[in-house]
Scaffold this motif. Structure first.
Motif, PDB file in Angstrom:
ATOM      1  N   LYS A   1      -4.057  -1.544  -7.654  1.00 39.79           N
ATOM      2  CA  LYS A   1      -5.568  -1.466  -7.195  1.00 39.79           C
ATOM      3  C   LYS A   1      -6.326  -0.217  -8.640  1.00 39.79           C
ATOM      4  O   LYS A   1      -7.110  -0.537  -9.189  1.00 39.79           O
TER       5      LYS A   1
ATOM      6  N   ASN B   1     -10.238   4.356  -7.074  1.00 38.05           N
ATOM      7  CA  ASN B   1     -11.175   3.684  -7.587  1.00 38.05           C
ATOM      8  C   ASN B   1     -12.327   4.620  -7.146  1.00 38.05           C
ATOM      9  O   ASN B   1     -13.618   4.364  -8.259  1.00 38.05           O
TER      10      ASN B   1
ATOM     11  N   HIS C   1      -0.303   0.043 -12.185  1.00 36.02           N
ATOM     12  CA  HIS C   1      -0.078  -1.552 -12.502  1.00 36.02           C
ATOM     13  C   HIS C   1       1.250  -2.104 -12.091  1.00 36.02           C
ATOM     14  O   HIS C   1       2.016  -1.701 -13.134  1.00 36.02           O
TER      15      HIS C   1
ATOM     16  N   GLU D   1      -7.270   2.194   0.735  1.00 35.14           N
ATOM     17  CA  GLU D   1      -6.176   1.996  -1.174  1.00 35.14           C
ATOM     18  C   GLU D   1      -6.823   1.769  -2.116  1.00 35.14           C
ATOM     19  O   GLU D   1      -6.984   2.671  -3.115  1.00 35.14           O
ATOM     20  N   GLY D   2      -8.771   0.763  -2.657  1.00 31.56           N
ATOM     21  CA  GLY D   2      -8.828   0.836  -3.811  1.00 31.56           C
ATOM     22  C   GLY D   2      -9.467   2.124  -3.924  1.00 31.56           C
ATOM     23  O   GLY D   2      -9.770   2.626  -5.221  1.00 31.56           O
ATOM     24  N   GLU D   3     -10.270   2.304  -2.375  1.00 33.25           N
ATOM     25  CA  GLU D   3     -10.801   3.629  -2.652  1.00 33.25           C
ATOM     26  C   GLU D   3     -10.092   4.626  -3.495  1.00 33.25           C
ATOM     27  O   GLU D   3     -11.072   5.825  -4.095  1.00 33.25           O
TER      28      GLU D   3
ATOM     29  N   ARG E   1       0.657  -0.935   0.086  1.00 33.78           N
ATOM     30  CA  ARG E   1      -0.357  -0.027  -0.083  1.00 33.78           C
ATOM     31  C   ARG E   1       0.848   1.638  -0.006  1.00 33.78           C
ATOM     32  O   ARG E   1       0.762   2.056   0.526  1.00 33.78           O
TER      33      ARG E   1
ATOM     34  N   GLU F   1      -6.902  -2.071   2.807  1.00 37.53           N
ATOM     35  CA  GLU F   1      -6.795  -2.784   1.244  1.00 37.53           C
ATOM     36  C   GLU F   1      -8.347  -2.403   0.935  1.00 37.53           C
ATOM     37  O   GLU F   1      -7.491  -1.727  -0.562  1.00 37.53           O
ATOM     38  N   LYS F   2      -8.660  -2.634   1.416  1.00 40.27           N
ATOM     39  CA  LYS F   2     -10.006  -1.321   0.564  1.00 40.27           C
ATOM     40  C   LYS F   2      -9.925   0.421  -0.117  1.00 40.27           C
ATOM     41  O   LYS F   2     -10.279   0.812  -1.034  1.00 40.27           O
TER      42      LYS F   2
ATOM     43  N   SER G   1       1.121  -0.769  -7.462  1.00 36.33           N
ATOM     44  CA  SER G   1      -0.348  -1.272  -6.545  1.00 36.33           C
ATOM     45  C   SER G   1      -1.508  -1.935  -7.950  1.00 36.33           C
ATOM     46  O   SER G   1      -1.779  -1.388  -8.821  1.00 36.33           O
TER      47      SER G   1
END
Length: 309
Positions: A221, A135, A180, A130-132, A35, A127-128, A219
């Motif tokens: 994500k 995205n 990515h 960082e995804g938010e 992260r 983890e969620k 990342s």
């Protein structure tokens, strides 16, 4: 003689293992990543869960005098503000962890079951998070790139020329690229093809490829669709008018900035419950703080000749 082969003359492994202390690891979770984005952002505490980004409405109309020392009349001017600035509201990532008291009472040595359950759940929540940050359709990085800050690859694969053009979009103190891992590998292949292997830099004890002195931060994500992804470049920090992370300070049961764990009690079914909440958001303070390279193809490879002289 045949019967002698079946006679046991010493304790066997299977039986002896029953008295041995087995060395165990803590539970492993394959989805955990470093992260890096969360570490590299500058985080700003937010009161009441709202962050308002005020802006100069008429920067091109501010008049100043410059010239000789003649007694000329000085210009009158003022700086106007946007009357309806954007406000960012903190987003919550929340869950309730349930642990049966019988499990925590009987099976907590050498590892505390409650602590391990909390650790793994918190890792999943982070983890969620960082995804938010990348995205989310409201405040995520990809959703907040200005149209003037979007460019596309020239040939599909990420070329050094593409990253150079991206730097021209965020030329005021850029901090890092974000993409990515497949895109970083694709960029490395293109650099190798040109004979300009990118140098590396050590951050947080890990090695990162760089371009023009800016690290390429991986990342998983960042989405990859139909073998295409994106490369982001950003400036960070409130003082630099860049990208800032937002969190709520002073939470009850705070474990880290914006993260709280609260015991909710034990039900009649002997299950103890813990409320885990993480409050965060992200703001892009000026349009030129963030740019993106679109249509980055990650499945192109070069064919090299196998002949020798």
């Amino acid at each position: 003689m045949a019967d002698d082969k079946n006679i046991r003359r010493a304790l066997g492994d299977a039986a002896a293992r029953q008295l041995a202390n087995v060395t165990k690891t803590a539970p492993q979770l394959s989805v955990i990543t470093p992260r890096w984005l969360v570490h590299l952002l500058q985080w700003t505490p937010v009161e009441a869960g709202i962050y308002r980004v005020n802006k100069v409405k008429n920067p091109g109309e501010v008049e100043v005098a410059c010239g000789d020392q003649a007694e000329n009349e000085l210009p009158d001017t003022f700086v106007d503000y946007v009357e309806n600035p954007r406000e960012y509201h903190l987003n919550s990532v929340t869950t309730i962890l349930d642990v049966h008291t019988r499990v925590s009472d009987l099976y907590s040595s050498p590892f505390d079951q409650i602590k391990e359950q909390l650790r793994l759940t918190i890792e999943t929540i982070k983890e969620k998070q960082e995804g938010e940050l990348i995205n989310n359709t409201d405040y995520g990085l990809l959703a907040n790139v200005d149209k003037s800050q979007r460019i596309s690859t020239k040939t599909g694969a990420p070329q050094p020329d593409d990253l150079d053009e991206l730097i021209t979009k965020v030329w005021k103190e850029p901090a890092f690229f974000l993409t990515h891992p497949l895109a970083i590998a694709a960029f490395g292949r293109e650099c190798t093809r040109r004979g300009v292997p990118p140098p590396t830099v050590s951050l947080f004890g890990s090695q990162f490829l760089t371009w023009r002195g800016l690290p390429l931060i991986p990342s998983d994500k960042v989405p990859v669709e139909n073998n295409k992804t994106k490369i982001l470049l950003m400036r960070v920090g409130e003082k630099r008018q860049g990208v800032v992370g937002l969190y709520q300070p002073g939470l009850v049961g705070e474990q880290s900035p914006g993260l709280s764990v609260r015991f909710m009690g034990i039900g009649r079914n002997a299950i103890s419950s813990y409320l885990i909440s993480l409050y965060c958001s992200l703001a892009v303070l000026t349009e030129d703080a963030l740019a993106v390279l679109d249509n980055v193809e990650v499945n192109k490879y070069h064919a090299y000749s196998d002949t020798y002289r």
